[in-house]
Design an enzyme around this catalytic site. Structure first.
Site, short mmCIF file in Angstrom:
data_model
loop_
_atom_site.label_atom_id
_atom_site.label_comp_id
_atom_site.label_asym_id
_atom_site.label_seq_id
_atom_site.Cartn_x
_atom_site.Cartn_y
_atom_site.Cartn_z
N SER A 42 43.89 19.95 67.57
CA SER A 42 44.97 19.65 66.71
C SER A 42 45.68 20.88 66.49
O SER A 42 46.39 21.45 67.19
CB SER A 42 44.35 18.98 65.62
OG SER A 42 45.11 18.61 64.53
N ASP A 73 52.04 18.01 64.07
CA ASP A 73 51.13 19.04 64.25
C ASP A 73 50.72 19.16 65.74
O ASP A 73 51.48 18.51 66.61
CB ASP A 73 49.66 18.55 63.41
CG ASP A 73 49.05 17.31 63.71
OD1 ASP A 73 49.73 16.42 64.59
OD2 ASP A 73 47.95 17.09 63.45
N ASP A 94 49.61 13.69 66.28
CA ASP A 94 48.95 12.46 65.26
C ASP A 94 49.67 12.49 63.80
O ASP A 94 49.44 11.44 63.39
CB ASP A 94 47.71 12.01 65.68
CG ASP A 94 46.65 13.37 64.95
OD1 ASP A 94 47.16 14.25 64.33
OD2 ASP A 94 45.54 13.13 64.81
#
Length: 454
Positions: free
Chosen positions: A99, A243, A247
């Site tokens: 992420s 990000d 998502d």
């Protein structure tokens, strides 16, 4: 010696430094363990743009194929694109991403068929135990016939599915600045928005897992500065920031001012309720704004409050048959997307809402942004439980407040509330406060912080 996975297997995913904490040999064991725990005949994998991601993802595929499982590799993708593949193909999936974490990190987000989450209570603990055992005793015996590993591109199908859920084709022309943060938004946004009446101004669309421009974490205001400046310079109608694994989506208005994810949640909730005939359950976590349940009820829906965290949201989505769910962290969950989170679909809703009327975004979201919030404030404490006990004692005898402990401690009065939650991974307490005006919010925030910080 068995690998110690206690530092990298989290509540919902695997995440750690490569190669210090995990590497391709462990990824291969994770693939085998995932195949064993899911019991699947076939799985799908995808990965982000980090330098270590392709190798880790392919090692995982080898581990699964070794046990006779067929693997579909969709290659570079966003996390919600992997969820799409899991849902559309009916296969368990594994996404290789960390992420917004720095470049040296990587991780695995896993799901069962239909994008159903895999967390500590739904298979991740068993996967960890198998990997630890096999790292000591050796990999499991291969199947008599190895599975196949094939490639498949799902980007166009993913984009078409999103566009089928929100009609953006007839909106007035909009100018949108999009900051992908060198993450996977740079891969998905051009395809999703292709052919729509959106003048796209791209920022940092080059896929680069070293994040040369800024951290791909729009939750930190420092990472929105470039987007805010560009929106004002371009005279754009709005800005969108994704990000690293795309998502989550954050929104700024035409002035470059951040739009609260709670306001986005309320806006999308109203649109989804309208689409479902003014009926349906909407999930929100307990630190979203009071605006969210108010807007839901005003539009005929039923708000359901949950703990913070995607596993809790997804579980409640499934239990209640909810049509939509939103979190303060800009995760947005849709029934029509297998209850999974997709920032891109939320972004399309914002574009459709803005382009379906003549006013600016700031005016549109004002109706959904009714209170003053503190944002999340972290405090390092030596003893989380002791500070929470002190907070509870300070408010327990007050007749004008109610206390609940659904997630940490929430204290609610007529015109304000605050929640304090312990971090699962750090010695922190996280405070969120909200009130009907800024002065009250500041007073409530400061009183709570005095007690937290002792």
């Amino acid at each position: 010696m068995a690998a110690d996975l206690s530092q990298i297997v989290k509540a919902y995913d695997v995440r750690g430094v490569v190669p210090d904490q995990w590497d391709e040999s462990l990824a291969e064991l994770f693939g085998a363990a995932f195949a064993r725990v899911t019991g699947a005949n076939a799985i799908v994998t995808g990965h982000d743009m980090r330098p270590s991601s392709p190798g880790l993802a392919h090692a995982f595929a080898r581990g699964a194929a070794r046990l006779g499982v067929d693997v579909t590799e969709i290659g570079l993708c966003s996390t919600d694109q992997l969820y799409y593949a899991s849902g559309a193909l009916g296969l368990p999936g594994a996404m290789f991403t960390a992420s917004h974490n720095p470049a040296q990190y990587n991780g695995i987000k896993m799901c069962r068929a239909g994008a159903a989450p895999v967390g500590q209570d739904s298979g991740l603990t068993e996967i960890r135990e198998l990997v630890e055992r096999w790292s000591e005793s050796g990999a499991p015996e291969p199947a008599a016939q190895a599975g196949t590993i094939t490639r498949r591109d799902t980007l166009e199908d993913y984009a078409a599915h999103l566009r089928s859920l929100v009609d953006v084709s007839a909106i007035r022309p909009l100018k949108a600045v999009v900051d992908a943060g060198n993450g996977m938004g740079g891969h998905t946004v051009p395809t999703v928005l292709a052919g729509l009446p959106v003048d796209l101004v791209p920022m940092y669309f080059e896929l680069d897992g070293t994040f040369p421009n800024h951290e791909a974490n729009p939750l930190d205001p420092a990472n929105l500065v470039d987007l805010q400046k560009r929106v004002r310079e371009e005279g754009a109608d709005l800005g969108l920031a994704f990000d690293g694994d795309a998502d989550r989506c954050f929104v700024v208005d035409e002035h470059g001012e951040p739009v609260s994810p709670s306001a986005v949640t309320a806006l999308v909730a109203a649109r989804e309720l309208a689409r479902h005939g003014g009926r349906g359950v909407i999930i929100h976590n307990l630190i979203t704004s009071w605006s969210v349940p108010e807007v839901v009820e005003e539009n005929g829906g039923t708000p359901v409050r949950t703990r913070v965290g995607h596993s809790f949201i997804k579980a409640e989505m499934a239990r209640t048959g909810a049509i939509f769910g939103g979190e303060h962290s800009a995760h947005y969950y849709f029934k029509d997307f297998w209850n999974a989170d997709t920032g891109m679909l939320a972004a399309l809703h914002v574009l459709a809402a803005l382009g379906g009327q003549d006013g600016p975004l700031s005016a549109l979201v004002a109706q959904y942004d009714r209170y003053t919030g503190s944002g999340e404030i972290n405090s390092t404490v030596a003893d989380q439980a002791a500070r929470l006990t002190a907070l509870k004692a300070a408010y327990a005898d007050r007749e004008d407040v109610t206390l609940d402990e659904l997630d940490g401690l929430t204290v609610t009065a007529a015109d304000w509330w605050f929640n304090v939650r312990p971090s699962n991974t750090e010695p922190l307490l996280r405070l969120n406060a909200e009130a009907k005006d800024a002065a009250t919010m500041a007073e409530v925030r400061d009183e709570a912080l005095r007690i937290i910080r002792g």
